[in-house]
Design an enzyme around this catalytic site. Structure first.
Site, short mmCIF file in Angstrom:
data_model
loop_
_atom_site.label_atom_id
_atom_site.label_comp_id
_atom_site.label_asym_id
_atom_site.label_seq_id
_atom_site.Cartn_x
_atom_site.Cartn_y
_atom_site.Cartn_z
N LYS A 26 12.35 -67.17 -17.78
CA LYS A 26 11.70 -67.24 -16.69
C LYS A 26 11.94 -68.89 -16.06
O LYS A 26 11.69 -69.71 -16.89
CB LYS A 26 10.17 -67.09 -16.74
CG LYS A 26 9.88 -65.78 -16.81
CD LYS A 26 10.13 -64.94 -15.72
CE LYS A 26 9.56 -63.50 -15.49
NZ LYS A 26 9.66 -62.56 -14.42
N LYS B 18 11.41 -51.16 -10.16
CA LYS B 18 10.00 -51.19 -10.97
C LYS B 18 9.29 -50.12 -10.52
O LYS B 18 9.05 -49.88 -9.25
CB LYS B 18 9.42 -52.44 -10.77
CG LYS B 18 9.99 -53.63 -11.47
CD LYS B 18 9.12 -54.94 -11.32
CE LYS B 18 10.05 -56.04 -11.85
NZ LYS B 18 9.51 -57.36 -11.89
#
Length: 366
Positions: free
Chosen positions: A159, A262
Site C-alpha cells: 500500500k 470485488k
C-alpha cells in the site's frame, strides 16, 4: 429455481491483528453482515458482506436496514441467479446485496451437490494470492515483506499513496530486503495526483513492479487514462470500477489494463461474472480482491477466481490479516500463497463459530 423459506441476518465483528492503514484511512476491525438462507428442504447457504463507508458510502445501520428489505422481498419467492440480481441491484447497500447473493449461490450449488466454482465455470482448481502490507515506515514495510516471503508468499501487494519520495523509499527498501524474484504490486488507493502517478510509474519501473492499482481519484477517468498512457507498468482500476457500465466507460477511453473485481462492489457473485464478461470482451484482464471479509467471504471470491479464466491476478488475503476467524471448518485453504476452494458442495464451509455472530433478524422457517 430456488424458493427461500427462511432467512437469518447476523452482525459479525472481527478484529485485525494490528491496525491496517491505507491512503483512505485505518481499520482496526471489520464489522460485517452474515446472511443465512434456507430452502424448504432444510438446505442452507451462507454469505458475508463487508461494508465500506469510504468506497461504497455505507454505514452499518444502512447495511442492516437494506438487508431487512432484501429479506422481505425474497422470502417465499422462487429465484434463480438473474432474478436475484435484479433485486439486489436495487439495494442501497452493495455489501448487504453481496451477502444475499453469496448465500444464494452457496445454497444453489449445495442443492446440486457440486462445488460452487465448478457450477460457475470450473476453469482451475487453485489460485495464487498475494498478501498485502499496509502503510508503514519504509523499514517496517521491508521487515514485513521479508516475513511474508519466509511464509511462502511469492507476490506482495504494498500500500502506497503518500508523498512519492517516501513511497519510493518503501519499494526501494523492500527490493533490497527480498531480492528480485518476488513479485511486487502497489496500490495507491487514490492517493496521488495525476502528475504524481505518472512520475511514480516512471520511477517504479526500475523495481520491476507488476502493476499500479488505483493511482488517482476514483472518478477521474480521464486522469486514469493519462496515467495508463504514460506508464509502462500495467494500471489497474479498483474504486473506479464497480459495475459493468463502469468497465465500458473505462474501456472506451483506454483508461486501464486491469479491472479489480470485488464481490462487495459487484453486489455478489453474479455481478462479478458480469463485470468479468464485459472486461474480457474489452480485452481487459481482471484481478479479484477483497474488503474486510473473513474466510467466509474470501472463500466465495476464491470460487469465482477458480471459475473464470479472465481473472488472472488474485488479492484474496483479508482473512489472513485478521486476529480471529468465524470459519471453524472448511472454506478456502492457504499454503505458500496458494488457495484452494476445495471440492465440497457449495462454498465448502462446514462449521462457523456462532459465538462470533449476533442475530439481528429472522424470517420464515429456519
Amino acid at each position: 429455481m430456488v424458493r427461500i423459506s427462511g432467512i437469518e441476518i447476523y452482525h459479525e465483528k472481527i478484529r485485525y491483528k494490528e491496525p491496517f492503514r491505507i491512503a483512505l484511512g485505518t481499520s482496526t476491525e471489520s464489522n460485517n453482515i452474515v446472511v443465512r438462507l434456507v430452502d424448504s428442504s432444510g438446505n442452507e447457504g451462507w454469505g458475508e458482506g463487508s461494508p465500506s463507508r469510504a468506497i461504497l458510502g455505507e454505514t452499518l445501520d444502512l447495511v442492516f436496514e437494506e438487508a431487512k428489505k432484501l429479506a422481505a422481498e425474497i422470502l417465499g419467492k422462487d429465484l434463480d441467479s438473474e432474478g436475484l440480481y435484479e433485486i439486489v441491484m436495487k439495494s442501497k447497500s452493495p455489501s448487504a446485496a453481496a451477502a444475499f447473493d453469496i448465500a444464494f449461490h452457496d445454497l444453489k450449488a449445495k442443492r446440486l451437490g457440486v462445488p460452487l466454482y465448478k457450477l460457475l465455470g470450473g476453469y482451475r482448481s487453485s489460485i495464487e494470492t498475494d498478501i498485502t502490507i499496509g502503510i508503514m515506515e519504509p523499514d517496517e514495510v521491508a521487515e514485513r515483506a521479508e516475513k511474508y516471503v519466509k511464509m511462502g508468499f511469492k507476490v506482495l501487494k504494498i500500500k502506497l499513496g503518500e508523498k512519492p519520495e517516501k513511497d519510493l523509499l518503501r519499494i526501494e527498501k523492500v527490493r533490497e530486503r527480498i531480492g528480485d524474484k518476488i513479485g511486487i504490486r502497489v496500490d495507491a488507493n487514490q492517493g496521488w495526483s495525476v502528475e504524481e502517478a505518472i512520475y511514480m510509474a516512471e520511477q517504479l519501473e526500475s523495481f520491476n513492479v507488476e502493476l499500479i492499482e488505483q493511482p488517482v481519484k476514483w472518478n477521474d477517468f480521464e486522469g486514469l487514462a493519462k496515467v495508463r498512457k504514460a506508464s509502462n507498468i500495467p494500471v489497474a482500476a479498483d474504486e473506479s470500477a464497480k459495475t459493468p457500465s463502469d468497465v465500458v466507460k473505462l474501456a472506451k477511453i483506454d483508461a486501464v489494463d486491469i479491472v479489480n473485481i470485488k464481490l462487495m462492489k459487484t453486489r455478489g457473485i453474479w455481478g462479478a461474472i458480469k463485470v468479468a464478461a464485459v472486461s474480457e470482451a474489452a480485452g481487459i484482464k481482471n484481478m479479484i480482491g477483497c474488503m474486510g471479509e473473513t474466510r467466509l467471504g474470501i472463500t466465495a471470491a476464491v470460487h469465482v477466481s477458480q471459475a473464470l479464466a479472465n481473472i488472472t491476478i488474485n488479492d484474496l488475503d483479508s482473512d489472513l490479516l485478521h486476529g480471529e476467524e468465524v470459519v471453524i471448518e472448511g472454506g478456502a485453504s492457504i499454503s505458500n500463497g496458494v488457495r484452494r476452494a476445495g471440492d465440497r458442495p457449495g462454498l465448502g464451509i462446514v462449521k462457523l463459530d456462532m459465538s462470533k455472530l449476533r442475530l439481528i433478524s429472522r424470517y420464515g422457517k429456519v
